[in-house]
Design a protein around this motif. Sequence first.
Motif: not given
Length: 414
Positions: A368-374
């Motif tokens: 849902l939140v790529p780049e900011y949540v691994s």
Amino acid sequence: MEKIFLYKTTTKSIAYDDDFWYINDKPQQKNDGEGTSEIKSKAMEEAYRQASLDIIRYSSHFKNVAVLTAAGTSMENGDYGGKTRTELWNSYKTEIDAISNILTKNDGFLKEKCLSIIADENIEDFLSFTILYEKLNGELKDENGDSLKEKLEKKIADACRLPLDVNNKHHQEFIRKLTARKPDSPRIQLYTTNYDTLFEQAAQRLNYTIIDGFSFSYPRVFNGVNFDYDIVFRERTRVTQEESFIPNVIQLFKLHGSIDWENNDGKIYQKEYTDHPCIIYPANEKYESSYEQPYFEMMAHLQSTLRKEGTLLIVVGFGFQDKHIQNVIKEAALQNQNFHLFIVCYGKKEIEKNANKVIVDSGITHKLVPEYVSENGSVMPNVTVLFSKFKAFAEHYPNNNSYDTENLSNNETV
């Protein structure tokens, strides 16, 4: 049920499952007989409370506040809500079928690729594929000689002609709360990828002034220098020899254009209605188009703001699919040490429960939140993520009553 995360930072998380709600993975006390809905409600209440505290803290710490909104902020507009990707695909079916009948006429890679895109119901991929085909083979036309691609693009634009629903108060509340700041603070900058005019209509209901790059005289013509202008109390300024900014002003940047913009002989005009709106249609070419005017002007302002010392960016209803925008945000998150990114996102997923497949909230996930949540669930530093729809977020956005101009006298306002 696995944990559904509602709030996450690098040091704190709030989640729930069928049995408990959690703060930093520690089960919180619950009453006998409480089911999943009650547990979720408590977790959500705590998530909004924590998010409100964060916004108050960041808003006071950071001088500049910018907001980026996208399709997710148009969904909850009553009878005139923006459509989901699937709903949009279904509403374009006549035009899609007409184009696909040509593209799949012969067997081979072309047919397989087109059918694969249709199976995914991805309008951006379909339009991109159509544009590429036309570059190589010429324009696709119907029996009357009309462009099939233009018919599809018109349907896309028409789907975004949304009147603000009479019961829609959350756009107004969000604007009012955002702009309740000290008079000498920098203006709130509202960026959006939406073509619709819901925020403009909400501002009009509030009797707000919008600085959007267009001239104040009629006809309204776009010129980037207009973003550098502001509105002050003239007499008060002359007496004090200082800037005395009027309240209820917001800067609006429409990164992908608007359904009320029209390109006429190289100039962009704002009109109540146009058959040929100046917008970046959902296709791979939108990255290239973002480097053309007036879109380049908007992107330049976004990049400049995110590089400034002391900036809070609130992102609402944005899927992080637009590469040109994602790159600018990621650069700020990595390079600007005095920057904070506050993401408000929402999504669903399908799970199996009691031998049935059901749709539930996805919670905060890497997908849902790529780049900011691994992939392991950890959150990038200087990033906060809240799982929420736009309406609920607007309702829980903290009031700054000290600078709410609706509650002040004229003398206090100035």
